[in-house]
Design an enzyme around this catalytic site. Structure first.
Site, mmCIF file in Angstrom:
data_model
loop_
_atom_site.group_PDB
_atom_site.id
_atom_site.type_symbol
_atom_site.label_atom_id
_atom_site.label_comp_id
_atom_site.label_asym_id
_atom_site.label_seq_id
_atom_site.Cartn_x
_atom_site.Cartn_y
_atom_site.Cartn_z
ATOM 1 N N HIS A 153 9.770 -44.803 41.804
ATOM 2 C CA HIS A 153 8.469 -45.717 42.121
ATOM 3 C C HIS A 153 8.672 -45.959 43.658
ATOM 4 O O HIS A 153 9.752 -45.419 44.227
ATOM 5 C CB HIS A 153 8.585 -46.853 41.582
ATOM 6 N N HIS A 200 7.161 -50.418 36.011
ATOM 7 C CA HIS A 200 6.309 -50.115 37.069
ATOM 8 C C HIS A 200 6.549 -48.683 37.826
ATOM 9 O O HIS A 200 7.678 -48.139 37.436
ATOM 10 C CB HIS A 200 6.350 -51.044 38.271
ATOM 11 N N HIS A 215 10.119 -49.324 50.327
ATOM 12 C CA HIS A 215 11.119 -48.359 49.842
ATOM 13 C C HIS A 215 10.369 -47.372 48.891
ATOM 14 O O HIS A 215 9.646 -47.609 48.291
ATOM 15 C CB HIS A 215 12.315 -49.252 48.958
ATOM 16 N N HIS A 247 16.949 -57.689 39.523
ATOM 17 C CA HIS A 247 15.380 -58.356 39.765
ATOM 18 C C HIS A 247 15.108 -59.224 38.790
ATOM 19 O O HIS A 247 15.276 -58.804 37.628
ATOM 20 C CB HIS A 247 14.518 -57.307 39.634
ATOM 21 N N TYR A 256 19.709 -51.777 47.820
ATOM 22 C CA TYR A 256 18.697 -51.416 48.847
ATOM 23 C C TYR A 256 19.366 -50.956 50.210
ATOM 24 O O TYR A 256 20.228 -51.847 50.368
ATOM 25 C CB TYR A 256 17.459 -52.596 49.330
ATOM 26 N N GLU A 266 16.018 -47.303 47.301
ATOM 27 C CA GLU A 266 16.399 -48.190 46.202
ATOM 28 C C GLU A 266 17.226 -47.375 45.229
ATOM 29 O O GLU A 266 16.575 -46.237 45.005
ATOM 30 C CB GLU A 266 15.389 -48.861 45.835
HETATM 31 FE FE LIG Z 1 11.697 -51.076 43.855
#
Ligand SMILES: [Fe+2]
Length: 308
Positions: A153, A200, A215, A247, A256, A266
Protein backbone atom coordinates in the site's frame (compact mmCIF):
# COMPACT_ATOMS: atom_id res chain seq x y z
CA UNK A 1 -16.11 -10.98 -1.49
CA UNK A 2 -15.12 -11.60 -5.06
CA UNK A 3 -12.61 -8.92 -5.91
CA UNK A 4 -13.75 -7.03 -9.00
CA UNK A 5 -13.08 -3.58 -10.37
CA UNK A 6 -9.85 -2.28 -8.84
CA UNK A 7 -7.88 -5.30 -7.57
CA UNK A 8 -4.67 -4.10 -5.94
CA UNK A 9 -1.74 -1.67 -5.96
CA UNK A 10 0.14 -2.64 -9.11
CA UNK A 11 3.14 -0.38 -9.50
CA UNK A 12 4.56 3.01 -8.65
CA UNK A 13 7.29 5.16 -10.18
CA UNK A 14 9.70 6.52 -7.60
CA UNK A 15 12.12 9.39 -8.17
CA UNK A 16 15.64 8.74 -6.91
CA UNK A 17 18.67 11.02 -6.79
CA UNK A 18 21.27 8.46 -7.85
CA UNK A 19 19.99 5.60 -9.98
CA UNK A 20 23.03 3.32 -9.62
CA UNK A 21 23.03 3.64 -5.84
CA UNK A 22 19.26 3.05 -5.75
CA UNK A 23 19.39 -0.03 -7.98
CA UNK A 24 21.96 -1.48 -5.58
CA UNK A 25 19.80 -0.57 -2.55
CA UNK A 26 16.55 -2.01 -3.91
CA UNK A 27 18.33 -5.17 -5.07
CA UNK A 28 20.65 -5.91 -2.15
CA UNK A 29 18.92 -4.36 0.86
CA UNK A 30 15.23 -4.48 -0.08
CA UNK A 31 15.83 -7.77 -1.88
CA UNK A 32 13.71 -7.00 -4.92
CA UNK A 33 14.41 -8.59 -8.29
CA UNK A 34 15.83 -6.19 -10.87
CA UNK A 35 13.92 -6.76 -14.10
CA UNK A 36 16.01 -4.47 -16.30
CA UNK A 37 15.98 -0.95 -17.75
CA UNK A 38 13.83 0.64 -20.45
CA UNK A 39 14.88 2.97 -23.26
CA UNK A 40 14.31 5.98 -20.96
CA UNK A 41 16.80 4.55 -18.47
CA UNK A 42 14.17 3.69 -15.87
CA UNK A 43 14.91 0.65 -13.67
CA UNK A 44 12.20 -1.98 -13.07
CA UNK A 45 11.77 -4.25 -10.04
CA UNK A 46 9.41 -6.86 -8.66
CA UNK A 47 9.14 -8.58 -5.30
CA UNK A 48 10.16 -12.23 -5.64
CA UNK A 49 6.67 -13.57 -4.94
CA UNK A 50 4.85 -11.15 -7.24
CA UNK A 51 3.64 -12.66 -10.50
CA UNK A 52 3.52 -9.60 -12.78
CA UNK A 53 6.61 -8.19 -14.47
CA UNK A 54 7.21 -5.28 -12.09
CA UNK A 55 5.78 -3.27 -9.21
CA UNK A 56 8.45 -0.58 -8.80
CA UNK A 57 10.02 1.71 -11.37
CA UNK A 58 12.90 4.00 -10.44
CA UNK A 59 13.53 7.23 -12.34
CA UNK A 60 16.56 9.39 -11.72
CA UNK A 61 15.55 12.99 -10.89
CA UNK A 62 16.73 16.05 -8.96
CA UNK A 63 13.97 15.66 -6.37
CA UNK A 64 12.80 12.56 -4.49
CA UNK A 65 9.13 11.53 -4.35
CA UNK A 66 6.64 9.52 -6.37
CA UNK A 67 5.69 10.28 -9.99
CA UNK A 68 2.56 8.13 -9.97
CA UNK A 69 0.69 5.29 -8.25
CA UNK A 70 -1.05 2.55 -10.25
CA UNK A 71 -3.76 0.03 -9.48
CA UNK A 72 -4.37 -3.10 -11.52
CA UNK A 73 -8.01 -3.58 -12.49
CA UNK A 74 -9.76 -6.86 -13.26
CA UNK A 75 -9.81 -6.68 -17.07
CA UNK A 76 -9.97 -4.33 -20.06
CA UNK A 77 -13.76 -3.93 -19.84
CA UNK A 78 -13.31 -2.77 -16.24
CA UNK A 79 -10.64 -0.31 -17.35
CA UNK A 80 -13.00 1.20 -19.94
CA UNK A 81 -15.85 1.38 -17.42
CA UNK A 82 -13.73 3.06 -14.74
CA UNK A 83 -12.38 5.56 -17.28
CA UNK A 84 -15.97 6.45 -18.22
CA UNK A 85 -16.98 6.62 -14.55
CA UNK A 86 -14.07 8.96 -13.74
CA UNK A 87 -14.98 11.30 -16.58
CA UNK A 88 -18.66 11.22 -15.61
CA UNK A 89 -17.59 12.23 -12.08
CA UNK A 90 -15.71 15.20 -13.55
CA UNK A 91 -12.16 13.83 -13.43
CA UNK A 92 -10.08 14.35 -16.58
CA UNK A 93 -8.34 11.18 -17.78
CA UNK A 94 -5.48 10.57 -20.16
CA UNK A 95 -4.47 7.40 -22.02
CA UNK A 96 -0.87 6.24 -21.85
CA UNK A 97 -0.31 3.83 -24.73
CA UNK A 98 0.64 0.18 -24.25
CA UNK A 99 4.38 -0.28 -24.31
CA UNK A 100 5.27 3.13 -22.86
CA UNK A 101 6.12 1.10 -19.78
CA UNK A 102 7.84 -2.25 -20.19
CA UNK A 103 5.52 -5.28 -20.48
CA UNK A 104 2.47 -3.15 -19.61
CA UNK A 105 -0.75 -2.48 -21.50
CA UNK A 106 -2.63 0.77 -21.90
CA UNK A 107 -2.96 2.88 -18.76
CA UNK A 108 -5.64 5.39 -17.75
CA UNK A 109 -4.07 8.30 -15.89
CA UNK A 110 -5.78 10.92 -13.72
CA UNK A 111 -4.95 13.35 -10.93
CA UNK A 112 -6.69 13.02 -7.56
CA UNK A 113 -7.95 16.00 -5.52
CA UNK A 114 -4.90 15.60 -3.23
CA UNK A 115 -2.73 16.28 -6.31
CA UNK A 116 -1.40 12.74 -6.81
CA UNK A 117 -1.15 11.15 -10.25
CA UNK A 118 -2.84 7.75 -10.39
CA UNK A 119 -3.02 5.14 -13.10
CA UNK A 120 -5.31 2.19 -13.76
CA UNK A 121 -4.28 -0.65 -16.04
CA UNK A 122 -5.53 -4.15 -16.85
CA UNK A 123 -2.59 -5.83 -18.54
CA UNK A 124 0.98 -6.57 -17.54
CA UNK A 125 3.06 -9.56 -18.55
CA UNK A 126 2.86 -12.29 -15.94
CA UNK A 127 6.38 -13.60 -15.46
CA UNK A 128 5.55 -15.66 -12.37
CA UNK A 129 7.54 -16.20 -9.21
CA UNK A 130 9.65 -19.05 -10.56
CA UNK A 131 7.67 -21.75 -8.78
CA UNK A 132 5.27 -22.52 -11.61
CA UNK A 133 1.56 -23.29 -11.33
CA UNK A 134 1.58 -27.05 -11.23
CA UNK A 135 2.54 -28.67 -7.92
CA UNK A 136 4.77 -25.69 -6.96
CA UNK A 137 7.27 -25.59 -4.11
CA UNK A 138 6.05 -23.69 -1.06
CA UNK A 139 9.00 -21.33 -0.64
CA UNK A 140 11.27 -19.34 -2.89
CA UNK A 141 14.86 -20.32 -2.23
CA UNK A 142 17.80 -17.94 -2.30
CA UNK A 143 16.18 -14.78 -1.00
CA UNK A 144 18.45 -11.94 0.08
CA UNK A 145 17.88 -8.69 1.92
CA UNK A 146 14.45 -7.83 3.32
CA UNK A 147 12.76 -9.62 0.40
CA UNK A 148 9.09 -8.66 0.89
CA UNK A 149 6.17 -10.67 -0.48
CA UNK A 150 4.65 -7.80 -2.42
CA UNK A 151 4.07 -4.09 -2.75
CA UNK A 152 1.25 -3.61 -0.21
CA UNK A 153 0.00 0.00 0.00
CA UNK A 154 0.93 3.67 0.00
CA UNK A 155 0.33 6.50 2.48
CA UNK A 156 0.14 9.81 0.68
CA UNK A 157 -0.60 13.37 1.77
CA UNK A 158 -2.49 16.35 0.40
CA UNK A 159 -4.94 19.08 1.44
CA UNK A 160 -8.17 17.85 -0.18
CA UNK A 161 -8.45 14.55 1.68
CA UNK A 162 -12.24 14.66 1.43
CA UNK A 163 -12.05 14.91 -2.36
CA UNK A 164 -9.68 11.96 -2.76
CA UNK A 165 -11.59 9.85 -0.20
CA UNK A 166 -14.88 10.44 -1.99
CA UNK A 167 -13.38 9.78 -5.43
CA UNK A 168 -11.91 6.45 -4.31
CA UNK A 169 -15.09 5.34 -2.53
CA UNK A 170 -17.74 6.62 -4.95
CA UNK A 171 -16.02 6.00 -8.28
CA UNK A 172 -13.28 3.40 -7.77
CA UNK A 173 -15.25 1.20 -5.34
CA UNK A 174 -12.94 1.39 -2.33
CA UNK A 175 -14.28 0.89 1.20
CA UNK A 176 -13.51 3.24 4.09
CA UNK A 177 -11.97 0.98 6.75
CA UNK A 178 -10.50 3.28 9.42
CA UNK A 179 -10.31 7.02 10.03
CA UNK A 180 -8.75 9.47 12.48
CA UNK A 181 -10.87 12.48 13.32
CA UNK A 182 -9.68 16.04 13.95
CA UNK A 183 -10.29 17.77 17.30
CA UNK A 184 -13.68 18.93 16.01
CA UNK A 185 -14.79 15.25 15.91
CA UNK A 186 -16.07 15.72 12.37
CA UNK A 187 -13.19 16.34 9.98
CA UNK A 188 -11.14 13.36 8.78
CA UNK A 189 -7.41 13.93 9.23
CA UNK A 190 -6.53 10.49 7.85
CA UNK A 191 -8.42 7.65 6.14
CA UNK A 192 -7.51 4.03 5.33
CA UNK A 193 -9.22 2.61 2.25
CA UNK A 194 -9.41 -0.95 0.92
CA UNK A 195 -10.24 -2.30 -2.55
CA UNK A 196 -9.77 -5.88 -1.38
CA UNK A 197 -9.87 -7.92 1.83
CA UNK A 198 -6.73 -6.18 3.10
CA UNK A 199 -7.09 -3.74 5.98
CA UNK A 200 -5.96 -1.05 3.54
CA UNK A 201 -4.63 -0.60 0.03
CA UNK A 202 -4.08 3.15 0.34
CA UNK A 203 -4.15 5.80 3.08
CA UNK A 204 -4.71 9.53 2.62
CA UNK A 205 -3.59 12.05 5.24
CA UNK A 206 -4.71 15.68 5.33
CA UNK A 207 -1.61 17.82 4.81
CA UNK A 208 -1.09 21.23 3.22
CA UNK A 209 1.70 19.71 1.09
CA UNK A 210 -0.15 18.40 -1.99
CA UNK A 211 1.06 15.42 -4.00
CA UNK A 212 3.46 14.14 -1.35
CA UNK A 213 4.53 10.63 -0.39
CA UNK A 214 4.72 9.53 3.23
CA UNK A 215 5.67 5.93 2.50
CA UNK A 216 5.46 3.00 0.13
CA UNK A 217 4.79 -0.21 2.03
CA UNK A 218 6.05 -3.73 1.42
CA UNK A 219 4.46 -6.81 2.95
CA UNK A 220 6.32 -9.34 5.10
CA UNK A 221 4.91 -12.65 6.29
CA UNK A 222 5.59 -12.63 10.01
CA UNK A 223 6.53 -10.39 12.93
CA UNK A 224 9.84 -12.30 13.09
CA UNK A 225 10.56 -11.22 9.51
CA UNK A 226 9.88 -7.61 10.51
CA UNK A 227 12.50 -8.00 13.25
CA UNK A 228 14.90 -9.55 10.73
CA UNK A 229 14.26 -6.58 8.43
CA UNK A 230 15.33 -4.32 11.31
CA UNK A 231 18.60 -6.27 11.55
CA UNK A 232 19.19 -5.93 7.81
CA UNK A 233 18.42 -2.20 7.99
CA UNK A 234 21.10 -1.81 10.66
CA UNK A 235 23.65 -4.08 8.94
CA UNK A 236 23.40 -1.83 5.88
CA UNK A 237 23.29 1.39 7.98
CA UNK A 238 19.99 2.39 6.37
CA UNK A 239 18.49 5.61 7.74
CA UNK A 240 15.76 4.53 10.20
CA UNK A 241 12.62 6.48 11.03
CA UNK A 242 10.96 4.33 13.70
CA UNK A 243 10.25 0.71 14.63
CA UNK A 244 9.88 -2.18 15.00
CA UNK A 245 6.44 -1.43 16.41
CA UNK A 246 2.73 -2.12 16.10
CA UNK A 247 -0.04 0.08 14.74
CA UNK A 248 -3.38 0.39 16.51
CA UNK A 249 -4.84 1.11 13.08
CA UNK A 250 -4.87 -2.13 11.04
CA UNK A 251 -3.03 -3.89 13.98
CA UNK A 252 -0.08 -4.31 11.62
CA UNK A 253 3.54 -4.58 12.77
CA UNK A 254 6.06 -2.39 11.04
CA UNK A 255 9.32 -0.54 10.54
CA UNK A 256 9.76 2.80 8.76
CA UNK A 257 13.07 3.68 7.16
CA UNK A 258 14.40 5.74 4.25
CA UNK A 259 15.90 4.75 0.92
CA UNK A 260 19.13 6.50 -0.16
CA UNK A 261 17.11 9.37 -1.69
CA UNK A 262 15.08 9.98 1.47
CA UNK A 263 11.90 8.26 0.29
CA UNK A 264 10.32 6.58 3.30
CA UNK A 265 9.45 2.90 2.97
CA UNK A 266 7.66 0.54 5.33
CA UNK A 267 8.12 -3.16 5.96
CA UNK A 268 4.69 -4.20 7.13
CA UNK A 269 3.18 -7.42 8.43
CA UNK A 270 -0.27 -8.48 9.46
CA UNK A 271 -3.40 -6.46 9.70
CA UNK A 272 -6.82 -8.03 9.95
CA UNK A 273 -8.92 -9.22 7.02
CA UNK A 274 -11.45 -6.66 5.89
CA UNK A 275 -14.92 -7.53 4.64
CA UNK A 276 -17.35 -4.89 3.41
CA UNK A 277 -19.89 -5.50 6.18
CA UNK A 278 -17.35 -4.36 8.81
CA UNK A 279 -18.25 -1.05 10.49
CA UNK A 280 -15.78 1.80 9.97
CA UNK A 281 -13.28 2.03 12.84
CA UNK A 282 -12.95 5.60 14.09
CA UNK A 283 -10.11 7.02 16.19
CA UNK A 284 -10.79 10.30 18.01
CA UNK A 285 -8.06 12.94 17.82
CA UNK A 286 -6.86 12.33 21.39
CA UNK A 287 -6.21 8.64 20.58
CA UNK A 288 -4.05 9.42 17.53
CA UNK A 289 -0.83 8.36 19.27
CA UNK A 290 -2.13 4.89 20.12
CA UNK A 291 -3.76 4.61 16.70
CA UNK A 292 -0.46 5.06 14.89
CA UNK A 293 2.14 3.79 17.38
CA UNK A 294 0.28 1.37 19.61
CA UNK A 295 2.99 0.74 22.21
CA UNK A 296 4.59 4.16 22.75
CA UNK A 297 1.26 5.94 22.16
CA UNK A 298 3.20 8.96 20.90
CA UNK A 299 3.96 10.22 17.41
CA UNK A 300 7.50 11.28 16.60
CA UNK A 301 8.25 14.58 14.91
CA UNK A 302 10.06 13.04 11.93
CA UNK A 303 7.16 10.69 11.18
CA UNK A 304 4.78 13.66 11.18
CA UNK A 305 6.86 16.07 9.14
CA UNK A 306 9.05 14.25 6.60
CA UNK A 307 7.45 13.58 3.21
CA UNK A 308 8.91 13.48 -0.28
FE1 LIG B 1 1.67 1.99 5.85
Amino acid sequence: MAISGVMRPGHCQLRVLNLDESVKFYTEVMGLKHMGFDAQGRAYFKCLDELDHHSLILRQADKAGMDFYAFKVRDKATLEQLDADLRAYGVATERIPAGEMLETGERVRFTSPTGHVFELYAEKTMVGNGLGFEAPEAIIDGRRGISPIRLDHWQIHGPDLDGSRDLFVKVLGFSLVERIKAEDGVTDVAVWLSCSTKAHDIAFVRDERANTLHHASYLLGTWEQVLKAADIITIHRVSMDIGPLRHGITRGTTIYAFDPSGNRFETFCGGYDFYPDMPVITWPFEEMGRAVFYHTRQLNERFLTVVT
